[in-house]
Structure formats: C-alpha cells, structure tokens
Write an enzyme that holds these catalytic residues in place. Sequence first.
Site, mmCIF file in Angstrom:
data_model
loop_
_atom_site.group_PDB
_atom_site.id
_atom_site.type_symbol
_atom_site.label_atom_id
_atom_site.label_comp_id
_atom_site.label_asym_id
_atom_site.label_seq_id
_atom_site.Cartn_x
_atom_site.Cartn_y
_atom_site.Cartn_z
ATOM 1 N N HIS A 157 10.514 -15.344 -10.574
ATOM 2 C CA HIS A 157 11.165 -16.048 -11.670
ATOM 3 C C HIS A 157 11.551 -17.423 -11.180
ATOM 4 O O HIS A 157 12.175 -17.557 -10.137
ATOM 5 C CB HIS A 157 12.421 -15.298 -12.122
ATOM 6 C CG HIS A 157 12.119 -14.019 -12.811
ATOM 7 N ND1 HIS A 157 11.593 -13.963 -14.067
ATOM 8 C CD2 HIS A 157 12.241 -12.732 -12.408
ATOM 9 C CE1 HIS A 157 11.415 -12.713 -14.423
ATOM 10 N NE2 HIS A 157 11.796 -11.937 -13.434
ATOM 11 N N CYS A 199 7.715 -19.252 -14.222
ATOM 12 C CA CYS A 199 7.996 -20.144 -15.339
ATOM 13 C C CYS A 199 8.179 -21.554 -14.792
ATOM 14 O O CYS A 199 8.754 -21.724 -13.714
ATOM 15 C CB CYS A 199 9.289 -19.714 -16.034
ATOM 16 S SG CYS A 199 9.199 -18.050 -16.682
#
Lengths: 388, 506, 602
Positions: A157, A199
């Site tokens: 992440h 991301c």
Amino acid sequence: MLVSFSSIIRLLCAFLFLSPALALENESGDSDPRHTNNWAVLVSTSRFWFNYRHMANVLSMYRTVKRLGIPDSQIILMLSDDVACNSRNLFPGSVFNNQDRAIDLYGESIEVDYRGNEVTVENFIRLLTDRWGPDHPRSKRLLTDENSNIFIYMTGHGGNEFLKFQDAEEISAWDIADAFEQMHEKKRYNEIFFMIDTCQANTMYTKFYSPNILACGSSEFEESSYSHHSDVEIGVAVIDRFTYYNLEFSEKIERNSTLTLQDLFDFYTFDKIHSHAGVRTDLYNRDPSKVLITDFFGNVQSAVADEIEDDILYLLNHKEEEEETSNTASNTTTSSDNVTRVKNVDSSTINQYGANVINIKDTPTENNYAKYIVLASLGAIFLKTILK
Amino acid sequence: MNEEVERPAVLDKAERVKQIIHSETRESLSTRRYVVLSILALYFLIGFPLWMKLTEIYRAPLPSNFINMLQANQNIDLKIHREVFVKINDGLYFPDLAESTQIQIDHEIFKMNQDPNEQLIVDWNVTLRFDEPGPDDYILELEIGDGEGIAVDPSTRLTVLYYTLSSIKNNDLPYFITQTVLYHIFNSELEFFKIKNQQKNNKAINYSPKVHLSFKLLTGDGDLVDWKINEALDIFFQPIVETFQNYVNFTIDSEIKYFTELNLVNSSNAITLKDLSTIVDFSEWDISSNNFNYPTLNFVLYYPSKSVSPLNFEFDSSKNAFLFPQWGSLILQKESLKPNSVLNEHELRPIFEKFTSELITLLGLPKHPKTLQIRLDAIKVYSIFTNLIRGTDSLSSLLKLSKSLPNMSIPKTVLKNVQNALKARENTIKSANYDKDWDRALIESNKMLEYSELAFFDREMVQQSFFPQEHKVAVYLPLLGPLSIVCFLGIFRIISEIKLFRYARP
Amino acid sequence: MKIQLEALLGLLALSHSVVADGPASNHSHSINEDVFENATAYPYEETLDITPLPRNNLLISFNFNIASEYINVSESKSHHQYRAFPRSLAPILESTDTRELHLRFGQGWWDSEEWGQLPYSGEHSGGVGVEVWSVIEAAGREQSFEKWTSLVNSLSGLFCASLNFIDSSKTTYPVRSFKPENNITLFDDRNELHLIRAALASEPVCTENLTPFVKFLPGRGKSGLSSLLDGHRVFESEWHKMSIDIETRCDGELCRYVMSQKIDAVIDIPRAIRTKKNPIPKPVSGNELNCDLDKPNDAFECFPLGDSNKLDFTLSDLLHRSILGGSKFSEKPAKVCAHVTDNWDTYLKVDGNYFGTPSNCFDVTGDDVYDLYFQTGDSTNVQSIKDVPIFVSRSLTGYGQDKGGSRTVFNNPLNEPVRLLYFESLPWFMRVYLHTVSVSGGGANELVKSVYYSPEVDRERPTHIEFELIIPANSTIALSYSFDKSLLLYSEYPPDANHGFSVEPGVVNVLEPVKYSLRTSSALLTLPTPDFSMPYNVIILSSTIMALAFGTLFNLLVKRLVTEEEADLVIEVSGPKAAIQKLKSKISVLKKSSPLTSKDSN
C-alpha cells in the site's frame, strides 16, 4: 515518461520487422559487456490476510525470475506475512494468483530470506546499502558488484512518494533514491530495473538521481492501483492488475527469449490495468527497445571458452619430484603451536556456574504492607519539605 | 458642546492611566525586567545551545583533503622497481655491459611512457645487478650458444640468453638483454600497467587473500558414485596451494550432488557454447550457497544422466572445460557415470589440469610466460596497485557520501578505520618502495582495502536508524513550541510596555 | 561459589542408530575398465514409521540419520570432503565451535488424551514455533554468547526462519533441563562447554523451512523416502514437527558429526481423503450422506453418522506422492514399517502388485515406485497408546493491563508420584514475582522440591525458572504466580502490537517413573499498547499542557498585577481599539484635507 501511442505503433512495427535481425544481433551488439550476473530483490510490505494479493504479487515475480534462471542465492525474497501456512488459508502451503488455481506459486522449493517482522524499512535500506553487522548470513545479503543487473520489485500500500511497511512505518521516495545513490557510489550495480505496484506508484520513482536506473510503476499520482479478481474460496483478492498483466507477459518468455523491455512496456494499457502505468527512462542510457527482458529477469551466466594449459600441474609436480630426490631429510611437521587436546567432558558440569538451586522453604515471603508503609512515610516527608 | 465635555473626561482618563502606570514601584519593575531578561538568557544562552548539542549527530572529522588528494593522484607514489641479477657464464667479463644496458632499459621505458598507447600508469623500472642473487630472485644467465635465443625456465625465475661471438662484436648484447628483460620476462607485468589495458578483466575475481575452492562432482542420476578427491588434492593440488600461498590462501571442500539435471530443451540438437548459459541450472543444482565472507570459486565436474547420455556436443568433446566468469569452471562430460563407479586419481589428473588452468584465469594471472612464479609476481604487484586504488575509491566514496547526507551520523569507528586504512597505505608504499618486500606490501595493501571497506560499510551509517529530522521536530515541538511562543509573546509585551511608558512619561 | 549439582540426569535419551562406515557395498560391479573399486555406501539411513492413532488419525514419522566424514581434531585440515553430510551445515558448526545442535520446528496440537505419548517419548518434539538449543565450546560466557549469536544468524539464513531475532533477551542457559545425555568432547581443554537455548513461539513454519530439510539429504527429495515429503500435505496435518539433532561423536582424536532429522505429522485420514477429491470443504451432497439407519431417514430427513470406521486408503491418497525407489546411498535399504494391529491389512504396492510381510515392515530398494496400502474394518482398533505420565496445561489469568497471572495445571493419571522438571523462560516485560508462587492441591513445601530462579534484567535477560516438582499419584495440582506487565519503549512495539506478545511454551521433563518430555501451549500476552495512530494528538496535547504550565508561570512572574478597572482604562487608552480609533481619525483627517472629497458646489 509515458509512452505515446504513435511511438508504440512505430516500435511495434520496428519490432516485427527487425526481430529476426535482433535475434542475430543479440550476441554482440546489444548485450552489455559489463553485465555478468543478475539479482532480484522482491519485497512485499503488507501484513494481514486481506493483503494476500501482495504476497501473491511478489511470489508471481519470484516464480518468473526463478523460471528464467536466477538462482535462489541471487534472489532476495521479503515476505512480510505468512499467507501460505496461515490458518485462514484453505490450501495450506499454496499461494495462488488466479482463481483457476492453475499455478501454485509457493511450490515445493522456496527460499524466503526475510519474513514477518524482519521486513522493515531499516532492513530494506540496509539490504540495499549492505550495511550489516558481522554475523549477518551471506544468503540474506545483496552481494552485487558493478557487473550486476538488479531487478527490484516492491508492492504493498502506498501513496504520494511513500510506501507503507507492515502497517506501521513508511519508506519515502527520497530514502530509496539515497540508497540507490549509495549503491552507485560503491559500484554495487550495473543497471537497476525498479518496478513498483502500489497506489500512486509512479511518484515513488520521481526522486531517483543516480544513473542507469530504469523504473516503472503501476499508477500515476492521485490514481489507485486495483486488484484484478478475487477467489471466492480463498475469500480475498488474489492478484493486482499490474502484476497480473506482467505475469501474463512473462509466462510467454523462455530463457532464450528475444523480447525486449519495450515490448513489456507496450503491453501495459489503461484498459488492462485501469490506471496509467509509467516508465522513467531518463536515467537509463540504453534504449528499452534494445534491452532484452532476460537481461533483468533471467540470469546471464554465460560461459566462455578458454584456452586450457594442461601442463601446469605436471610442471609443478615434476619440480616437486626433483626437490624430493634432493632433499630427503626435510620432514615438515604439521603440529601447530597451540596445543589442542581432545577431551571427554562429563555433561553434568555444563552450565554449573551460577546454578543457585534454592529450596522453596528458604525463600522469604515479603510483606506487601511493609513496602506501602515505607513509601507512604517517604511521601509524607517529601510533601512536608515542599510545603514548608 | 459634547466634545468639550468629553475632552476633560478623556484627558482625565489619560491622566489616570499615567498615574496607574507610574504607581508601580521601581523595585517591582526592575524585578520584572530582570526576570524576563533572565528567562530569555536561559533560553538563548543555555537552553538552545544545549538542545543543539544534545541532538546533534556525531560526525567524525574525516581527513577529506588528504583523501581527495590521493584520489586525484592515483598511486603516484608507488614505485615498482624490479631487479634482475645477471650472471655471465663461460668465464667472460664485460666491463661496460652494466652501464650500457641500464641506459638502454631506461630509454626503452621512457619511450614507452611517451607513447600514449603504451604509457605505464605506475613508476616502473628494472635494475640490473651483477652480484650474488638470492634464491627467489630473477636471474638472467648469458651463455654462448650456436645462435641467439632465449630460454625461460618453466619452474624457476631463471632465464638463459644465448648469444654468439658475433653478437659481442656487433655490440648487440645490451639490446638483447633489454629485449629479454622487458619483452619476455616482465612482459605480462608491463602489460598490466599499460594504460590501454585498464579496462577491467571480467573473468577474474577481485583480489582477496583468502579464496574458497569448491570441487563438486555432479551426476544427473541418483546412483551412488565416488571420487578419490582427497588423494587427488593431496597429490596434485597441494603443489599449487603451496606455490600460491604467498599470494592467496585456499580453503578447499568437495562434495557430490545427485539428481542434477540439465535443462535440455531439445536433446537432439547439438549443444553449443551459447546454449550453456541456458542449460546449466544453477538454481536447481543448489551449489552456490555458503556462508564464507570471502569469495568462492566452484569447479564442477558434470556427468549427465543415463537418459540423456551421450550428450551431443557441437564443439570438440576434449575441449569440454568452460569458464563462467567470476564464478568458476564446469567440465561437461559426454557420457554418464556407471552406478557405483569410483573416479580414481589417475582419471582425475587431466580434470585437475583443466581446473588448475581455469583457476589461474579466474584469479587473473596472465598467460605468459610459462613460469608460474613469474606470473604470480606480476599479479602480485598488480594486486597491490589495484588494492590501493580500490581502497582509495572506497574512502573517497565515503567522503562523498558524508557530504551528500548531512543527517547521517559518522561514528568514531569509521574514523578509526579510515586512519588505519591510511596507515596501511603508508606501510604498503614503504614495503614496496624501500624494502621491495612484495609479500608484505600485498598484505598491507589488503589491510588498507579491508579497513576502507569496513569504514564505508559501517553498520551505524544508516540514516533511518538514527534520528530523522522530522522526528526531531515532532518530539521537541511540545517542549519548545509553547516555550518559544510564550517567551516571544512576552517580549512583545515588554516592548509594548516600554512604549506605554514613553507615552506615559510626565 | 559453585554449587555441586547432582549426578547426570539422563533426561533426553536420544535414540540414534548410527551406521558406521561399512565395507564396500555388494552391488554388482560396473563394466568400466578403469574402475576396480566400488563406491562405499554413505553412513546414511532412512526409515518411515506409520502408526494409526485413535479417531481415524495416522502418525507418520520420517527418520533420516546422516553422519559426516571423520576429521582429525588435532590437525588443522585445509580441505573437507562432504559426502552424505550437507556442505551447507558443517562450516557453520565448525566456525562456531558447536558440539551439539538441536533444532525444533512445530505447529499444531498433540492430543495427549486421545493419542497418548508423543513419538520418541517427546524428546524430538519441541513446542509451537521454533526452538533451538546447542552446546558450544568457548573460553567463557561472553565468547560463548558471541558464537551463539553467530550460530543463530547463520541458521536463520539456512533455514529461512527469523532466528536472527534471538538476542540476549530471549536466550537462557538451562541448568537442569536440556542436559545432553552423552558425554561431550572438548576439542581444546582450555575451553568450557556452554548449553544455550532460545525459542521463538510465534514463528510460522512453512514450506521454506521444509525445503532446506530436504536439501540436506543426499537424494534431495528425488529418491527414497524423502520423495514423499510435500509441504502441502505436511502442513495440512493436525500436528507436525520437524527436528534436527546434531551431535559430535569422537573416537579418540577422530571426530565426526552425527545428524538425525525427523519429521512427524498426524494426519486425519478421512479429511485427507476428502481433500484429495476436493480441497474445498463443501457440504456433502445428499446422496453421499451416511445416514443413521436407526433414525428416521428419507429424502428430507437424515441424521448423518460420523466418519466410518472402515478405511481403505493408500499412502499416496494422504501424501499425494509415492516413494520413488529406495535409497541408493545407504547400506541398509530404506525401511517402511506400519505399526498396526491384526485388524489392519498393510501391503506394499509395487507396479500394481501387493506384497505383505508378517511384521508389516518393508524394505524399499531399487528403482520402482512404491506405495503403501492400508485396509481395515475397524479403525478404532489400533495399537494401545502409551500412557502419558502427566498432562499439563498452562494459561494466563487475570485481567487488566497492568498485571496478570500464569497458572499451570499438572494432572498425574498414574498410580505413582511423578517427578518432573518444569522449565520456563519468560520475556523481561513479564515481571514475575517469585514470592507469589503458589501451589494448590498440596503444600508448596512438599510438592516443589527445588527452584532455580534467574530474574530478568530489562532488555537483556529473560526470567528463567526451573521448578522441580513431585506430583502425587492420581492428583492434579496447579502452580500459579503473578506478574506485572510493563510498558515498552515506543520503538520496541512490533507491527500489529495489539495482537499481543507470545510467551514461550513451558517445557516439562518427566524424570520418574518414565522419561518423557512435553511442552505446554504458548501464551499470548496482551501488553498495554499505546495508540500508534495519534502522535499528532499527543503533540498537541502536550503542547497545550506545556503552554499552560509555562505560560502561567511566566505571566505571574513577568506581568504586573493591576485591578480590572485599571486594566480596562489602560486598554481603552492604549489598547488595540484605541490604536484603531487613532488610525481612523488620521484617515478621516486625511480625507477632509484631500481635494477629492471637497464638495465643490457648482
């Protein structure tokens, strides 16, 4: 740098027409003479069962580089959590990246170098810069030199110029850039191919400033990277889109493949990945359309035919024989000065020192109340002096 | 009208304010002023410097000027001066040979340095001596023969130069001697130091005083086999170990691995040299793992399994030894091994000849002349040279690093290692230039390299593990923030009070 | 100061069967004319024991024994030959002067009440997670600790386990437990022997730990019994343990390493067979239900019975693999033994043919592919389980974040008293109060014979307690003590700190009447953890407090006290409002005097 549509077309055409030429040319023109070995650093940074797909991402890349020849001793695999033998895993010992469960990524022979709580930002930086204590085992070090091509893959992440490790700390793009600079200073790589699937991944490579680094990421600033699909039985998403398509491309490659990195980059489209994959080539001095995928994903351990001299031992032995006939009396003794005598030790004497065996009868039982009274009186004295 | 009524009220107020302001005693005013000044003094003179001192990262002062100077002038102070002892046989005596030959040699070297292609990167010279040589010295014997020629003894440092009487008449001897010394005895050594050859040789490993040799017998089947490796090592290999012991120490192990198969894509196709990189499966063979902190060279003797034997080679099956740069060597046999067979010393001898030749290449030794000792001497001085360069490179990288990352701590151990490295360098130069003790110089140059690597790869110099800047701010903000704000607001108040005083002056 | 210990406690009876270097094998000669000698077999042995357990379980025990070549200790040999003994392990043992090494990896729970004693009397079964203990030869304790650190770091690289987390805060020096059974040889009699132990209870065990195990064997998992080992099956068992025991055996000056590798797993047979058909546990379809015929049963109603007692399976059904030939490296053929009662039929299946032996033990040789076939009409009829001398269970008691307790219950089912040693190594942040030790079900003075207690030192040493207890016949006693929990430094909390901190299992070594060894379960200790997501709130809160405290003090000292009316007056005259008024008046003056505003009436 994003790859424009027209250049894709041009390059594809060029590839189609020139591929036979490329196949012949590869031996001399485009193979980098300074490159003699390949390493891979594959890092997953997420914890918990619902981040199964990050482990599957990394294991997919592990499988690819292993299949194309990089030995375990040259792969550093960092898995931040155990999903294969997790009690939630319906298929113990297996990790799948597709709901058809066709390929078991964990397999039967796997070497995980850093696992669980060992995957930290500090250890990652130490790994890249090779700053360890003296006891650190060789199999967990990145023993690259100026002839090594390194493939670094990170997933987890992330956000704008940071990547989250273990849900507890973060690494910033600057940290990685500084680590690469240290590696460059110490000539610890020939070329680095940095791939990141998180991301806002493209922000992670914007801060690099060392030469010979090629980077690609899965999504732009303020874009998320998406997972591909879930496996209903396992219960979680099993792979991310970017890595899924990387794998689809890589499964076609064999060790003698002549596909180039540009082919890989052209394979990424918005329709497939649902985000804008980015490539940064300004620090890289070769043209990706001339760089073989196996330059990073495979292991180039090319043999050299050498002129053999087969009489060296003969000469030395011959000389030995001559000397032996002349010196008859020189007997070298092999005993060393330190006396080492072999001795049998009664194991009852091991750890004998400090063995205070006490009988429970003798342990004094403290009185809790005495402690409190002393403390209270001390407190009273203290207060009195203050208030005076 | 109202204004007039208000005016006295306002004036009244102003008067009263002045009264209020001046109603304070002098003593209390000065007390207040002193308190403010003392708090500010504490803050600026003691607190702030103390905080800076306590949170500063220790950065040891590295001798940057000296290291930069070393990096700029690579090994300019290293002198490699060789000596060759000349023995004139046959009872002859040439009175001016020494001088004239030395002049020619010096001139030849000078010419070499003038040519931009042949320039030497180190101060290299050779002197001829006519006194008694020691046991390990270079000896050049002049002997009258049928023609002119040179013979280099393959097992000692002795070279014989044959000349005829006409050579004496033509005064060719100095020329012959020069040619022999520079282009036959020391040819490889000079080639090492020529500027055009400074591109790194990819095949050889970097110098290390200890190298691990691992001999492996690999067979594709699972049938029990054995080899008399211990005996072979004792008989054949021991002389090599002894010859090399001043240059590198070997530790040796051997093992046998079964079920090691080749990745043959198409077993009918002939195996070419290029195929080797794909059919050899280092990962599957699992032979590279070890825990030594010095380099390992692997020597693999491979027998294929029954199912793929005999292998189809494109090349000559007697030339089946292959070198993998910086990794080791592989000998690929055509036929498989019968179950329970034992390879005895007799069979292992040619294998070891091949392995030894590959070992010499992997260590970086030159191919000429045949004499191993001369080759070792050449690589020895070249290793001294490269060790010093690598050490200096490490030190200057360390300097660069310390400048570019100002938040990284530089512990005392780093400084100590840098100083040890520089001391070792000094010792190297001394041993090389004055004592001409090349073994000692090699040891010292290696120490220099080790210390500089230790200094660079120090465990503490990881920016993360020390106090990052953001954390410093976060931790001290609760303390310093309010204090600073209160103090500075207080200062403003004081200033406005002073203004008020001025206003209120009678 | 040294207190004499009692004589050798033969706690761990390591049952090795070491094969000495035998003479040349008696296989047929090869035709190669250069060879006039045969390769000698390796000092290597492999066996497989299969024991059905009650309730349709099956215990599978692999045992691999390997010995290294002899080395002369007094000579410093520069080259080592590795034949059977793995090349990756020996240099680690040599460079750290390790004379004995014991490693245990395990997961799962052994149901002592159903299955009886652990295999090998529990000597080769560690607790949950990873356990390692070794005997190291060193001059003193600091040197031995340095070598220990080097050893565990090298092992962490070799076994892909986080053994590098073992530092002084997890290491203990056992005094009476874990003592080696045999005499150990010192290579240099100026040194001493040190027994050092550590355990990591929360370490997962997975395929990456099994892979090096298999790589150590000469067959590398491609032939012999090791070809049965598959991580997918081993780790799906109810309970599994992998152990390595290495000892140094000396014969005068010639010494060699003797290694024993064991893998045990308990597999639930019906579940494994179901998993082979379909790995996903789905409800059984209606027509496959095993309905109880004594109860109403039709298309809409069914009272399903439990798993049938009739079993019919092969080993490949359970392990998904077959035995690929025998071991060509050892003198003795690989041996497969089934410890079954007469009720069971056991056959060796080769090439579609079935072979049986009266002893139910089979020798596996050659190149054929073997499988084992089992059939029984009543799987509850198994070999009688060995009675367990003691049942132990440990749990953490108490509530709250500042203190807690630990309670270990010992249950002696035998008719005679049981004497045992109970070893516990507790992390330093669990501050044990030894004076709170209480033993119920009897007085502490009678039941606890002796205590070895080494208190903890923060961040340096764990609490190390060894109790010697005597549990009377047919009784249950509970040993409990209380401890305080402590706050750790911010950086010492691991990721996911709220999960808790694992406490190693306690080790019970039964001395009388039988030698037995078992572990309790590990415990999960919840420490008070800060809220890691609120550093900014903390900063703001502490800033406010500091501002209030210092601000108040500063104002008191620096400002002058006046009455409120006086203050109002001063502010009226010279405060900000007055300043604004002045500014306004100045602006209005400017406006009046400006020509723009003058009204020129034309």
